[in-house]
Scaffold this active site. Structure first.
Site, PDB file in Angstrom:
ATOM      1  N   SER A 267      29.963 -58.838  48.943  1.00 40.39           N
ATOM      2  CA  SER A 267      28.932 -58.241  48.079  1.00 40.39           C
ATOM      3  C   SER A 267      27.661 -58.121  48.906  1.00 40.39           C
ATOM      4  O   SER A 267      27.463 -58.916  49.839  1.00 40.39           O
ATOM      5  CB  SER A 267      28.674 -59.176  46.887  1.00 40.39           C
ATOM      6  OG  SER A 267      27.448 -58.872  46.272  1.00 40.39           O
TER       7      SER A 267
ATOM      8  N   TYR B 201      27.006 -67.705  43.577  1.00 42.46           N
ATOM      9  CA  TYR B 201      27.830 -66.508  43.826  1.00 42.46           C
ATOM     10  C   TYR B 201      27.449 -65.849  45.152  1.00 42.46           C
ATOM     11  O   TYR B 201      28.312 -65.507  45.957  1.00 42.46           O
ATOM     12  CB  TYR B 201      27.658 -65.519  42.670  1.00 42.46           C
ATOM     13  CG  TYR B 201      28.313 -64.180  42.889  1.00 42.46           C
ATOM     14  CD1 TYR B 201      29.701 -64.059  42.890  1.00 42.46           C
ATOM     15  CD2 TYR B 201      27.557 -63.032  43.101  1.00 42.46           C
ATOM     16  CE1 TYR B 201      30.309 -62.822  43.096  1.00 42.46           C
ATOM     17  CE2 TYR B 201      28.152 -61.793  43.298  1.00 42.46           C
ATOM     18  CZ  TYR B 201      29.538 -61.692  43.301  1.00 42.46           C
ATOM     19  OH  TYR B 201      30.129 -60.477  43.506  1.00 42.46           O
TER      20      TYR B 201
HETATM   21  N1  LIG Z   1      30.954 -54.663  40.304  1.00 40.16           N
HETATM   22  C1  LIG Z   1      30.003 -55.101  41.091  1.00 40.16           C
HETATM   23  O1  LIG Z   1      28.812 -54.852  40.845  1.00 40.16           O
HETATM   24  C2  LIG Z   1      30.347 -55.900  42.334  1.00 40.16           C
HETATM   25  C3  LIG Z   1      29.385 -55.967  43.354  1.00 40.16           C
HETATM   26  C4  LIG Z   1      29.693 -56.690  44.501  1.00 40.16           C
HETATM   27  C5  LIG Z   1      30.925 -57.304  44.625  1.00 40.16           C
HETATM   28  N2  LIG Z   1      31.846 -57.227  43.617  1.00 40.16           N
HETATM   29  C6  LIG Z   1      33.133 -57.913  43.779  1.00 40.16           C
HETATM   30  O2  LIG Z   1      34.178 -56.988  43.547  1.00 40.16           O
HETATM   31  C7  LIG Z   1      35.348 -57.694  43.157  1.00 40.16           C
HETATM   32  C8  LIG Z   1      35.989 -56.983  41.968  1.00 40.16           C
HETATM   33  O3  LIG Z   1      35.158 -57.147  40.843  1.00 40.16           O
HETATM   34  P1  LIG Z   1      34.894 -55.972  39.791  1.00 40.16           P
HETATM   35  O4  LIG Z   1      33.498 -55.540  39.963  1.00 40.16           O
HETATM   36  O5  LIG Z   1      35.972 -54.960  39.849  1.00 40.16           O
HETATM   37  O6  LIG Z   1      34.928 -56.824  38.428  1.00 40.16           O
HETATM   38  P2  LIG Z   1      35.971 -56.863  37.238  1.00 40.16           P
HETATM   39  O7  LIG Z   1      36.131 -55.511  36.633  1.00 40.16           O
HETATM   40  O8  LIG Z   1      35.524 -57.995  36.383  1.00 40.16           O
HETATM   41  O9  LIG Z   1      37.344 -57.246  37.962  1.00 40.16           O
HETATM   42  C9  LIG Z   1      37.625 -58.550  38.448  1.00 40.16           C
HETATM   43  C10 LIG Z   1      39.114 -58.690  38.660  1.00 40.16           C
HETATM   44  O10 LIG Z   1      39.390 -60.024  39.149  1.00 40.16           O
HETATM   45  C11 LIG Z   1      40.449 -60.569  38.395  1.00 40.16           C
HETATM   46  N3  LIG Z   1      40.371 -62.013  38.313  1.00 40.16           N
HETATM   47  C12 LIG Z   1      39.301 -62.768  37.959  1.00 40.16           C
HETATM   48  N4  LIG Z   1      39.647 -64.066  37.921  1.00 40.16           N
HETATM   49  C13 LIG Z   1      40.973 -64.125  38.245  1.00 40.16           C
HETATM   50  C14 LIG Z   1      41.911 -65.187  38.353  1.00 40.16           C
HETATM   51  N5  LIG Z   1      41.576 -66.464  38.107  1.00 40.16           N
HETATM   52  N6  LIG Z   1      43.185 -64.899  38.703  1.00 40.16           N
HETATM   53  C15 LIG Z   1      43.555 -63.620  38.931  1.00 40.16           C
HETATM   54  N7  LIG Z   1      42.708 -62.572  38.858  1.00 40.16           N
HETATM   55  C16 LIG Z   1      41.436 -62.830  38.511  1.00 40.16           C
HETATM   56  C17 LIG Z   1      40.308 -59.935  37.009  1.00 40.16           C
HETATM   57  O11 LIG Z   1      41.548 -59.902  36.334  1.00 40.16           O
HETATM   58  P3  LIG Z   1      41.961 -60.793  35.058  1.00 40.16           P
HETATM   59  O12 LIG Z   1      40.702 -61.039  34.254  1.00 40.16           O
HETATM   60  O13 LIG Z   1      42.970 -59.952  34.377  1.00 40.16           O
HETATM   61  O14 LIG Z   1      42.537 -62.035  35.661  1.00 40.16           O
HETATM   62  C18 LIG Z   1      39.894 -58.510  37.374  1.00 40.16           C
HETATM   63  O15 LIG Z   1      41.039 -57.733  37.623  1.00 40.16           O
HETATM   64  C19 LIG Z   1      34.925 -59.134  42.913  1.00 40.16           C
HETATM   65  O16 LIG Z   1      35.273 -59.926  44.031  1.00 40.16           O
HETATM   66  C20 LIG Z   1      33.410 -59.032  42.780  1.00 40.16           C
HETATM   67  O17 LIG Z   1      32.754 -60.230  43.123  1.00 40.16           O
HETATM   68  C21 LIG Z   1      31.575 -56.535  42.470  1.00 40.16           C
END
Ligand SMILES: NC(=O)c1ccc[n+]([C@@H]2O[C@H](COP(=O)([O-])OP(=O)(O)OC[C@H]3O[C@@H](n4cnc5c(N)ncnc54)[C@H](OP(=O)(O)O)[C@@H]3O)[C@@H](O)[C@H]2O)c1
Length: 264
Positions: A145, A158
């Site tokens: 991130s 985080y």
């Molecule tokens: N969106 C942003 O602004 C942003 C910015 C920087 C970095 N990121 C990073 O991008 C990545 C993806 O996040 P996103 O933005 O796409 O958010 P999201 O829509 O909340 O997706 C997160 C994913 O992680 C899975 N997950 C969470 N806990 C889990 C567990 N214990 N076991 C298995 N799967 C798990 C969730 O699936 P289930 O709930 O079905 O388990 C979901 O598929 C993350 O690493 C996040 O930190 C996001």
């Protein structure tokens, strides 16, 4: 190297039930990769699997599991072996953030976050990367991130976890590059996914102005992986944010990040 490098090979995406993970899966399938989709929520994984198998004629395996449960990475490795799936592309995407004052955050959720954001990518990279190194071929995308580029008040733990992923991933890039395995770190800024709903933050004005679309972020990440880049920050505003710590005094960074992140 073109993205078709992984055509006909197998890609495993963690956190494929929503957001960036679902778009990584869509784009890898469009490139002709067979998929293994992992997350806790089974229905969205199965719906995505049906959509992608039908549209692209690739094989899609769904492995629903809580990756943060004790022994989960080893159980996933064993399940892949049982199904005879050899992973050539690993996208360590599953993760979440927790927003708020340090003392206000539930320590159990904080521990779960450290597990999924740090220890699970570490374990999967070791467990699945070892075979890639032995084969002399493989691709691993670590999702960090822009929070990893500077200390971020209210996302203090985080952002430190993502700083770990950024530093470790960039170092591993150089260890494994001569051995035929590409490790690339993708550091998105705010992106329209379920991230904010899970972290408990209301989007700030800054975030609403710079928010990117998930398919654009994943396309940039996969392009960087295919090219063999060390690291990539998607989008101009995010690139400028990531440059901050190199141009401004270090002590200014948490102050600046606090201005951009706090909910008034
Ligand atoms: N969106 C942003 O602004 C942003 C910015 C920087 C970095 N990121 C990073 O991008 C990545 C993806 O996040 P996103 O933005 O796409 O958010 P999201 O829509 O909340 O997706 C997160 C994913 O992680 C899975 N997950 C969470 N806990 C889990 C567990 N214990 N076991 C298995 N799967 C798990 C969730 O699936 P289930 O709930 O079905 O388990 C979901 O598929 C993350 O690493 C996040 O930190 C996001």
């Amino acid at each position: 190297m073109s993205q078709a490098a992984w055509k006909g090979r197998t890609a495993l995406v963690t956190g494929a039930s929503s957001g960036l993970g679902a778009d990584f899966a869509r784009q890898l399938a469009a490139d002709g990769a067979h998929l293994v989709l992992v997350a806790r929520r089974v229905e969205p994984l199965q719906a995505l699997a049906r959509e992608l198998a039908q549209r692209h004629g690739v094989t899609v395996d769904v492995i629903p599991m809580d990756l943060g449960a004790p022994g989960a990475p080893e159980a996933l490795r064993d399940e892949l072996a049982r199904r005879g799936r050899e992973v050539d592309v690993l996208v360590n995407n599953a993760g979440f953030g927790l927003f708020g004052d340090f003392l206000a955050i539930d320590p159990a959720r904080e521990r779960a976050m450290m597990e999924i954001d740090v220890l699970v990518p570490l374990a999967l990279t070791r467990l699945l990367g070892e075979a890639m190194v032995a084969r002399g071929r493989g691709w691993i995308l670590q999702v960090s991130s822009i929070g990893g580029y500077q200390p971020t008040p209210l996302y203090a733990v985080y952002s430190a976890a993502k700083a770990f992923v950024l530093s470790w991933g960039e170092a591993l890039h150089f260890e494994w590059r001569p051995r035929g395995v590409t490790v690339t770190v993708l550091s998105p800024g705010i992106t329209a996914t379920e991230f904010l709903a899970v972290s408990g933050q209301r989007a700030t004005l800054y975030q609403r102005l710079v928010m990117m679309r998930s398919p654009d972020v994943t396309r940039i990440g996969l392009r960087a992986l295919a090219r063999g880049s060390t690291s990539v920050v998607p989008g101009l505003a995010n690139k400028l944010t990531a440059l901050g710590p190199r141009l401004l005094p270090r002590a200014w960074m948490p102050w600046l990040a606090h201005q951009l992140m706090r909910n008034h």
